[in-house]
Structure formats: C-alpha cells, structure tokens
Design a protein around this motif. Structure first.
Motif, short mmCIF file in Angstrom:
data_model
loop_
_atom_site.label_atom_id
_atom_site.label_comp_id
_atom_site.label_asym_id
_atom_site.label_seq_id
_atom_site.Cartn_x
_atom_site.Cartn_y
_atom_site.Cartn_z
N GLY A 88 0.88 -1.15 0.11
CA GLY A 88 -0.12 -0.18 0.05
C GLY A 88 0.77 1.23 0.16
O GLY A 88 0.28 2.41 -0.42
N LEU A 89 1.87 1.22 0.42
CA LEU A 89 2.78 2.49 0.57
C LEU A 89 3.43 2.52 -1.09
O LEU A 89 3.78 1.52 -1.64
N GLN A 90 3.63 4.05 -1.49
CA GLN A 90 4.10 4.13 -2.46
C GLN A 90 5.42 4.89 -2.42
O GLN A 90 5.96 5.16 -1.60
N CYS A 91 6.10 4.99 -3.62
CA CYS A 91 7.52 5.51 -3.87
C CYS A 91 7.61 6.91 -3.04
O CYS A 91 6.59 7.58 -3.29
N PRO A 92 8.45 7.44 -2.22
CA PRO A 92 9.81 6.34 -2.07
C PRO A 92 9.57 5.63 -0.63
O PRO A 92 10.77 5.28 -0.14
N MET A 93 8.40 5.59 -0.12
CA MET A 93 8.23 4.66 1.35
C MET A 93 8.78 3.49 1.50
O MET A 93 9.54 3.10 2.38
N VAL A 98 11.42 1.87 0.12
CA VAL A 98 12.90 2.03 0.39
C VAL A 98 13.24 2.68 1.59
O VAL A 98 14.07 2.29 2.59
N ILE A 99 12.39 3.71 2.14
CA ILE A 99 12.93 4.33 3.45
C ILE A 99 12.59 3.31 4.57
O ILE A 99 13.44 3.31 5.34
N ASP A 119 13.44 -0.52 -7.23
CA ASP A 119 14.17 0.14 -6.27
C ASP A 119 14.86 -0.63 -5.19
O ASP A 119 16.09 -0.30 -4.73
#
Lengths: 75, 177
Positions: free
Chosen positions: A11-16, A18-19, A46
């Motif tokens: 459900g999380l989108q870029c950049p989350m 990787v973070i 990513d």
C-alpha cells in the motif's frame, strides 16, 4: 525462508518502501535477513538497486498476486 | 531539473551513515507543489542511501519552509504583496499547471491521499527525522522580509551561495529543482 525482520510495505508508494527498508536495516546486524513485501511497482527495481548500492544481497525475490516479495541479507 | 555536477566516487560499503558519506545537494528554488514533491522524495531517498543530504531553499522554494501560521510576511508593502500572492507552508504550494486558484493542487493532494502517496509535509518531517539538513537562503530571506520566526523549527543557519558551492564541489549529486 524465515527472515529475522519483516517489513510490510504493501500500500505504500515510492519512496516509502525504500525508506522503511533502510530504517529497518539500520537496527540489524551483518548477516541478518530482512523480508519485505510491497505493492508499489517501483519497488521492483528500487529495492534491489538500493540493496546493491548499500552492499546488501538479495537472497530471494518473487511476485505473488501482484505483491513483490524480497529477502535481503545485511552486508 | 538540471544536473549541475555529477561524479562517481562511490564507496560501496554497507554502512548507513559514516563520516565519509557521499553528499547530495538539492537546490529548491520553486514553490510549486510538483517541484517540492520530487525535492522531498529525492532528499529522503538519498538519506535512505546513507547520503549526507542538504537542501538549499531559495526564492519561492523558501515558501516550503514557512510556518503554517506565518500569515502575510514582510515589512515592505511589496514584500507583503508577494507573500499574499504566493502563500506559504507546504499547504500553500501550487501546481505549475492547471492550478485553477488552488483547486488543481487540492485535487492532486486528494489523489495522493487516496493512493497513499506521502505528502510533501510528511516527507519534510521524515527528512528532518532522517537528518537531512535544511538551509534557508539568507539573501532571499532578506529580500522577501522573512524572519527566522516565520519559518519552521529545526532549520540550519541561513546560508549563502558560497556555502552551497563549497558543498556542491564535494557532492556526487547536485540538482537544481
């Protein structure tokens, strides 16, 4: 494969994704494994790119029902 | 976006934050929502790569750092007029196209919320947590009549072009956005 730490980035989108992965990895020691599941299409490139750059290795990677799974080993 | 300088002095060590971390410098010169967003995305991602990230905010980019309750800023009537027309804080950012008096920016923000895309405000707070340095440009602050009290907490001391160039000379990624 049972990983030491798990990050659910669905459900999380870029950049989350990787973070979140980088934050989880900070608290881990070399040789420990981190399992990640994400739905962001960007995560597919990513996460391996980030891992390679940071010196971690990708132990497993597969797609299942439009979810991207990774297992990284901390370098 | 323009790449000012790019060199590859990669040190592919598995370190999170070392004293010799590679540097990334972003110049945030725009108060557009669609420019502020990539600034904050790249800054947080650079920090996730263990880079030492600095954002230098100048001209309309300073608006990103304004407090939500700063209101109309400046002493001079021209400064106050500019402030009234440009707004400020992450809530006041406008789209560079189809802004339609803020409606376009609102649509974009609503879409981002529906699709669970982190907002500029969320990314700004995350950047601060991740140790990204936020430098307001001292000259532009003076030009626009902005006081440090008009800006959010946790910023670095206002800096100038010299400090930015010194940093960019050492940085492996420098972008003007």
């Amino acid at each position: 494969m049972e990983a030491d730490v798990t990050v659910d980035a669905r459900g999380l989108q870029c950049p989350m994704p990787v973070i979140k992965v980088s934050q989880a990895m900070k608290n881990m020691t070399s040789g420990q494994t981190l399992a990640i599941v994400a739905t962001d299409r960007g995560a597919l490139s990513d996460i391996p790119a980030w891992a390679g750059d940071m010196g971690h290795s990708v132990k497993e990677q597969f797609d299942q029902n439009n979810e991207y799974h990774f297992v990284l080993e901390k370098g | 976006m323009t790449t000012l300088e790019q060199s590859t002095e990669a040190s592919p060590e598995a370190a999170d934050e070392t004293p010799t971390a590679e540097k990334m410098v972003l110049i945030a010169a725009s108060g557009d929502l669609d420019k502020a967003w990539p600034v904050m995305i790249l800054a947080t991602t650079g920090a996730a790569y263990g880079m030492d990230v600095t954002i230098f905010f100048t001209f309309w980019g300073l608006g990103i750092l304004k407090r939500q309750d700063a209101g109309i800023t400046g002493e001079d009537w021209r400064q106050r007029m500019m402030s009234a027309f440009t707004g400020g804080s992450t809530d006041g950012l406008k789209l560079s196209k189809i802004n339609f008096g803020g409606l376009g920016a609102k649509f974009m923000q609503d879409l981002a919320d529906e699709k669970n895309v982190a907002s500029v405000q969320e990314l700004l707070e995350l950047a601060q947590e991740m140790g990204v340095k936020l430098w307001p440009c001292g000259m532009t602050m003076d030009l626009m009549g902005l006081q440090e009290s008009d800006l959010i907490d946790g910023l670095d001391t206002p800096a100038g072009a010299g400090a930015a160039i010194s940093l960019m000379k050492e940085a492996s990624i420098s972008l003007f956005i």
